[in-house]
Scaffold this motif. Structure first.
Motif, PDB file in Angstrom:
ATOM      1  N   ARG A 330       1.872 -15.966  11.165  1.00  0.00           N
ATOM      2  CA  ARG A 330       0.983 -16.951  11.771  1.00  0.00           C
ATOM      3  C   ARG A 330       0.297 -16.360  13.002  1.00  0.00           C
ATOM      4  O   ARG A 330       0.772 -15.375  13.570  1.00  0.00           O
ATOM      5  CB  ARG A 330       1.771 -18.196  12.190  1.00  0.00           C
ATOM      6  CG  ARG A 330       2.537 -18.864  11.081  1.00  0.00           C
ATOM      7  CD  ARG A 330       3.447 -19.940  11.642  1.00  0.00           C
ATOM      8  NE  ARG A 330       2.687 -21.008  12.255  1.00  0.00           N
ATOM      9  CZ  ARG A 330       2.446 -22.196  11.685  1.00  0.00           C
ATOM     10  NH1 ARG A 330       2.936 -22.437  10.478  1.00  0.00           N
ATOM     11  NH2 ARG A 330       1.760 -23.123  12.306  1.00  0.00           N
ATOM     12  N   ASP A 331      -0.804 -16.974  13.406  1.00  0.00           N
ATOM     13  CA  ASP A 331      -1.448 -16.608  14.657  1.00  0.00           C
ATOM     14  C   ASP A 331      -0.827 -17.483  15.743  1.00  0.00           C
ATOM     15  O   ASP A 331      -1.210 -18.642  15.933  1.00  0.00           O
ATOM     16  CB  ASP A 331      -2.962 -16.837  14.564  1.00  0.00           C
ATOM     17  CG  ASP A 331      -3.697 -16.296  15.788  1.00  0.00           C
ATOM     18  OD1 ASP A 331      -3.046 -16.096  16.829  1.00  0.00           O
ATOM     19  OD2 ASP A 331      -4.916 -16.086  15.699  1.00  0.00           O
ATOM     20  N   ARG A 333      -1.088 -17.399  18.838  1.00  0.00           N
ATOM     21  CA  ARG A 333      -2.032 -17.801  19.891  1.00  0.00           C
ATOM     22  C   ARG A 333      -2.663 -19.141  19.542  1.00  0.00           C
ATOM     23  O   ARG A 333      -2.808 -20.015  20.397  1.00  0.00           O
ATOM     24  CB  ARG A 333      -3.113 -16.732  20.056  1.00  0.00           C
ATOM     25  CG  ARG A 333      -2.590 -15.368  20.515  1.00  0.00           C
ATOM     26  CD  ARG A 333      -3.629 -14.299  20.359  1.00  0.00           C
ATOM     27  NE  ARG A 333      -4.047 -14.160  18.959  1.00  0.00           N
ATOM     28  CZ  ARG A 333      -4.952 -13.296  18.532  1.00  0.00           C
ATOM     29  NH1 ARG A 333      -5.557 -12.490  19.412  1.00  0.00           N
ATOM     30  NH2 ARG A 333      -5.278 -13.216  17.259  1.00  0.00           N
ATOM     31  N   ARG A 334      -3.014 -19.295  18.275  1.00  0.00           N
ATOM     32  CA  ARG A 334      -3.588 -20.568  17.845  1.00  0.00           C
ATOM     33  C   ARG A 334      -2.541 -21.674  17.894  1.00  0.00           C
ATOM     34  O   ARG A 334      -2.819 -22.811  18.297  1.00  0.00           O
ATOM     35  CB  ARG A 334      -4.142 -20.431  16.420  1.00  0.00           C
ATOM     36  CG  ARG A 334      -4.724 -21.727  15.869  1.00  0.00           C
ATOM     37  CD  ARG A 334      -5.259 -21.519  14.464  1.00  0.00           C
ATOM     38  NE  ARG A 334      -6.322 -20.527  14.469  1.00  0.00           N
ATOM     39  CZ  ARG A 334      -6.777 -19.932  13.372  1.00  0.00           C
ATOM     40  NH1 ARG A 334      -6.232 -20.208  12.201  1.00  0.00           N
ATOM     41  NH2 ARG A 334      -7.750 -19.060  13.435  1.00  0.00           N
ATOM     42  N   ASP A 335      -1.315 -21.336  17.495  1.00  0.00           N
ATOM     43  CA  ASP A 335      -0.248 -22.337  17.526  1.00  0.00           C
ATOM     44  C   ASP A 335       0.040 -22.793  18.958  1.00  0.00           C
ATOM     45  O   ASP A 335       0.339 -23.966  19.195  1.00  0.00           O
ATOM     46  CB  ASP A 335       1.031 -21.768  16.897  1.00  0.00           C
ATOM     47  CG  ASP A 335       0.929 -21.671  15.384  1.00  0.00           C
ATOM     48  OD1 ASP A 335      -0.081 -22.159  14.827  1.00  0.00           O
ATOM     49  OD2 ASP A 335       1.837 -21.101  14.764  1.00  0.00           O
ATOM     50  N   ALA A 337      -2.205 -22.852  21.400  1.00  0.00           N
ATOM     51  CA  ALA A 337      -3.339 -23.698  21.781  1.00  0.00           C
ATOM     52  C   ALA A 337      -3.230 -25.093  21.179  1.00  0.00           C
ATOM     53  O   ALA A 337      -3.662 -26.083  21.783  1.00  0.00           O
ATOM     54  CB  ALA A 337      -4.648 -23.036  21.353  1.00  0.00           C
ATOM     55  N   GLN A 338      -2.630 -25.186  19.982  1.00  0.00           N
ATOM     56  CA  GLN A 338      -2.511 -26.468  19.295  1.00  0.00           C
ATOM     57  C   GLN A 338      -1.188 -27.168  19.581  1.00  0.00           C
ATOM     58  O   GLN A 338      -0.900 -28.217  19.008  1.00  0.00           O
ATOM     59  CB  GLN A 338      -2.698 -26.261  17.785  1.00  0.00           C
ATOM     60  CG  GLN A 338      -4.098 -25.771  17.424  1.00  0.00           C
ATOM     61  CD  GLN A 338      -4.239 -25.453  15.942  1.00  0.00           C
ATOM     62  OE1 GLN A 338      -3.259 -25.476  15.186  1.00  0.00           O
ATOM     63  NE2 GLN A 338      -5.458 -25.158  15.518  1.00  0.00           N
ATOM     64  N   GLU A 343       4.198 -22.050  24.982  1.00  0.00           N
ATOM     65  CA  GLU A 343       3.470 -20.971  25.655  1.00  0.00           C
ATOM     66  C   GLU A 343       4.421 -20.049  26.402  1.00  0.00           C
ATOM     67  O   GLU A 343       4.242 -18.826  26.413  1.00  0.00           O
ATOM     68  CB  GLU A 343       2.441 -21.569  26.611  1.00  0.00           C
ATOM     69  CG  GLU A 343       1.555 -20.533  27.284  1.00  0.00           C
ATOM     70  CD  GLU A 343       0.462 -21.144  28.131  1.00  0.00           C
ATOM     71  OE1 GLU A 343      -0.421 -20.395  28.599  1.00  0.00           O
ATOM     72  OE2 GLU A 343       0.482 -22.389  28.316  1.00  0.00           O
ATOM     73  N   ARG A 490     -13.330 -13.452   6.840  1.00  0.00           N
ATOM     74  CA  ARG A 490     -12.357 -14.452   7.276  1.00  0.00           C
ATOM     75  C   ARG A 490     -10.939 -14.126   6.807  1.00  0.00           C
ATOM     76  O   ARG A 490      -9.974 -14.691   7.318  1.00  0.00           O
ATOM     77  CB  ARG A 490     -12.781 -15.833   6.775  1.00  0.00           C
ATOM     78  CG  ARG A 490     -14.014 -16.343   7.510  1.00  0.00           C
ATOM     79  CD  ARG A 490     -14.447 -17.704   7.060  1.00  0.00           C
ATOM     80  NE  ARG A 490     -15.569 -18.175   7.875  1.00  0.00           N
ATOM     81  CZ  ARG A 490     -16.223 -19.302   7.654  1.00  0.00           C
ATOM     82  NH1 ARG A 490     -15.881 -20.088   6.636  1.00  0.00           N
ATOM     83  NH2 ARG A 490     -17.219 -19.656   8.433  1.00  0.00           N
ATOM     84  N   THR A 535     -14.489 -17.122  12.651  1.00  0.00           N
ATOM     85  CA  THR A 535     -13.812 -18.182  13.407  1.00  0.00           C
ATOM     86  C   THR A 535     -12.683 -18.828  12.635  1.00  0.00           C
ATOM     87  O   THR A 535     -11.751 -19.361  13.214  1.00  0.00           O
ATOM     88  CB  THR A 535     -14.802 -19.280  13.816  1.00  0.00           C
ATOM     89  OG1 THR A 535     -15.528 -19.718  12.644  1.00  0.00           O
ATOM     90  CG2 THR A 535     -15.761 -18.761  14.860  1.00  0.00           C
ATOM     91  N   ASP A 536     -12.718 -18.761  11.319  1.00  0.00           N
ATOM     92  CA  ASP A 536     -11.656 -19.382  10.522  1.00  0.00           C
ATOM     93  C   ASP A 536     -10.638 -18.378  10.031  1.00  0.00           C
ATOM     94  O   ASP A 536      -9.893 -18.657   9.107  1.00  0.00           O
ATOM     95  CB  ASP A 536     -12.254 -20.121   9.322  1.00  0.00           C
ATOM     96  CG  ASP A 536     -13.042 -21.345   9.746  1.00  0.00           C
ATOM     97  OD1 ASP A 536     -13.977 -21.698   9.027  1.00  0.00           O
ATOM     98  OD2 ASP A 536     -12.735 -21.912  10.807  1.00  0.00           O
ATOM     99  N   ARG A 538      -7.404 -16.320   9.345  1.00  0.00           N
ATOM    100  CA  ARG A 538      -5.989 -16.718   9.369  1.00  0.00           C
ATOM    101  C   ARG A 538      -5.115 -15.477   9.279  1.00  0.00           C
ATOM    102  O   ARG A 538      -5.481 -14.508   8.633  1.00  0.00           O
ATOM    103  CB  ARG A 538      -5.674 -17.652   8.197  1.00  0.00           C
ATOM    104  CG  ARG A 538      -6.446 -18.968   8.295  1.00  0.00           C
ATOM    105  CD  ARG A 538      -6.186 -19.823   7.064  1.00  0.00           C
ATOM    106  NE  ARG A 538      -6.831 -21.107   7.164  1.00  0.00           N
ATOM    107  CZ  ARG A 538      -8.106 -21.322   6.862  1.00  0.00           C
ATOM    108  NH1 ARG A 538      -8.863 -20.342   6.454  1.00  0.00           N
ATOM    109  NH2 ARG A 538      -8.631 -22.522   6.983  1.00  0.00           N
TER     110      ARG A 538
END
Length: 539
Positions: A330-331, A333-335, A337-338, A343, A490, A535-536, A538
């Motif tokens: 998984r990313d 960093r995105r997790d 942010a969401q 963090e 992507r 941007t999308d 994964r």
């Protein structure tokens, strides 16, 4: 020649003696000033206060044999001269405060006198360059005669000065890198540079390590090899404990990792130690760490930082000292942010992060891995299997093409080689068998939903990307081509990775290869750039 400054302890036994007979024996500190071919400018003589009288005698005797030598008596009291922690700390503090001037003076650390603990500490301070000099070892003459100073041997701990040692270290590092790669002669420059750094970190650091990459990229395998490398160098004494966090659900997740007390919840019929305690003095590999719940993440952060934690239902902390190696596809960093990943935990495990490229991003490494897998099959099954020349060429042509997406990465390749080797009659893999395997892989990847827009789950909305007016001005041919390019972007982690896939065939015909620039220019012609089309992306 720079003036010589010697730092050493008073030898309470070897330097002892106050009567006239003292000149008939060899005294290591005094001997430093008795060499006609070298003049010691200054001696920093460390001593305890109860031996001040002896230190004064040694100072006077040095002045008698070498008036050019200044002796500074340095009171150095220790509660326990055999306590390593105390001796090292006191010496370290003294050295850090000392006004060293290596550009003007040369420093010798005298290691003949003092307790063994003091000698070890002096060695370590010189090796770490806290004391910027060389070691000096004095030795008595073979036949004791008055005025004979014996010998002084200098040892420079800068290993780069010793070519045979440097070559040995280089060889050890090459062996360690080969071990991490299982002896596979990988050719991908990015992957090889990554493994080189991982080798250095694995043997020098106990900080958490995060391995990022798609399923089947080898995260679990690499984590175990890192542990085995540390084990071979006696850096760990505990076990390698591995758990896939995706299999941990509900209340059982915390219990599995941190243990529990009897009766802490329904079904807790006895105490359970948990995997973190099982990994004490070893390594804990948490694969798919991004699947952990937020509560478990908080408990893990405490365990990493403080080496202690509360088992489920316990009112007393337990301890476990382990090195954490984490893996994820998984990313994170995105997790973060969401709000799906803490963090503070991400910051703690992100000191050493390595992004392992998938097999499709390393087409040049398919051939050496193919040979490695065939060798493993032969060792396990006591049956040697080989490709004939045409079959090998056919298989590699497909395996290294953009059509071969290797969705399961090395798991897919391993399964493919196993099928070929098992079905090969007479130990020979022929073209017909390869063609059947290629058809199977095409079916497999299509069946799993890859290779088309619908299959990837990543439909490209060109109208939204380009705007209504520009989209309407594109021929269907250009639309389909651009959709395919955006889809590859992507699915790729970098512009270079995407370009490598898109220009896989033509790049071999160019003298100068710059896949990223070719893709950048194509996107620019369409009014797009990498940031916009990816941007999308994964993990």
């Amino acid at each position: 020649m720079k003036p010589i400054v010697v730092i050493g302890f008073l030898g309470t036994q070897l330097d002892a003696g106050q009567g006239a007979g003292r000149w008939n024996k060899w005294r290591p500190t005094v001997s430093l000033a008795q060499h006609d071919d070298m003049v010691v400018a200054r001696i920093e003589l460390l001593h305890t206060r109860k031996h001040t009288a002896l230190a004064e005698v040694v100072k006077a005797d040095i002045a008698a044999v070498s008036p050019e030598t200044t002796v500074n008596l340095v009171p150095f009291d220790l509660e326990d001269p055999w306590d390593f922690g105390e001796v090292y700390t006191r010496l370290y503090d003294w050295a850090r405060a000392y006004p060293f001037q290596p550009e003007r003076e040369q420093y010798w650390t005298h290691i003949t006198t003092g307790t063994h603990v003091a000698q070890i500490c002096m060695f370590l301070l010189s090796e770490s360059r806290v004391v910027p000099g060389v070691l000096a070892q004095t030795s008595p003459p073979r036949k004791q005669r008055q005025g004979d100073a014996g010998k002084v041997a200098l040892i420079d701990l800068d290993l780069s000065r010793y070519d045979p040692i440097a070559r040995r270290f280089d060889a050890d590092q090459r062996d360690a890198v080969a071990f991490l790669k299982s002896g596979i002669a990988t050719r991908n420059a990015r992957f090889n540079a990554l493994i080189d750094e991982i080798e250095r970190v694995a043997v020098r650091s106990r900080a958490p390590i995060l391995l990022v990459g798609p399923t089947g990229a080898g995260k679990s395998f690499l984590a175990r090899r890192m542990f085995e490398l540390k084990q071979a160098r006696h850096q760990v004494t505990g076990p390698f404990v591995e758990v896939n966090c995706a299999t941990l659900r509900g209340d059982g997740a915390a219990s599995t990792l941190f243990g529990h007390k009897k009766g802490s919840f329904t079904g807790a019929a006895s105490d359970r130690a948990g995997l973190l305690r099982a990994a004490h003095q070893g390594a804990l590999f948490l694969d798919e760490i991004g699947e952990l719940g937020l509560d478990e993440q908080a408990m893990l952060l405490k365990a990493i930082e403080e080496k202690r934690f509360f088992p489920v239902g316990a009112d007393k902390e337990v301890e476990s000292d382990f090195q954490l190696i984490a893996g994820t596809n998984r990313d994170l960093r995105r997790d973060v942010a969401q709000g799906r990943f803490r963090e503070d935990l991400f910051a703690r495990i992100n000191l050493w992060t390595y992004d392992l490229p998938g097999l499709a991003q390393r087409p040049e490494d398919i051939e050496p891995n193919l040979d490695h897998l065939l060798a493993l099959h032969a060792a396990e099954n006591h049956r040697v299997v080989r490709f004939n020349a045409e079959a090998r060429t056919t298989y590699l042509r497909f395996a290294q093409s953009s059509e071969a997406i290797w969705r399961g990465n090395f798991r897919d390749l391993s399964a493919s080689v196993t099928r070929l080797a098992t079905l090969a009659d007479g130990g020979r893999i022929a073209v017909a068998l390869v063609e059947a395997e290629i058809a199977r892989l095409r079916w497999l990847w299509k069946h799993e939903g890859t290779g088309t827009a619908a299959a990837t789950g990543d439909d490209v909305d060109l109208e939204a990307l380009l705007g209504e007016e520009k989209f309407a001005g594109l021929d269907l041919f250009d639309r389909l081509q651009l959709e395919a390019v955006v889809r590859v972007c992507r699915q790729s982690r970098t512009l270079s990775d995407a370009g490598r896939q898109l220009f896989q065939a033509s790049r071999t015909q160019r003298s100068v290869v710059n896949d990223a620039d070719r893709l950048r220019k194509y996107l620019g012609k369409m009014g797009l750039d990498w940031a916009r089309v990816s941007t999308d992306v994964r993990p």
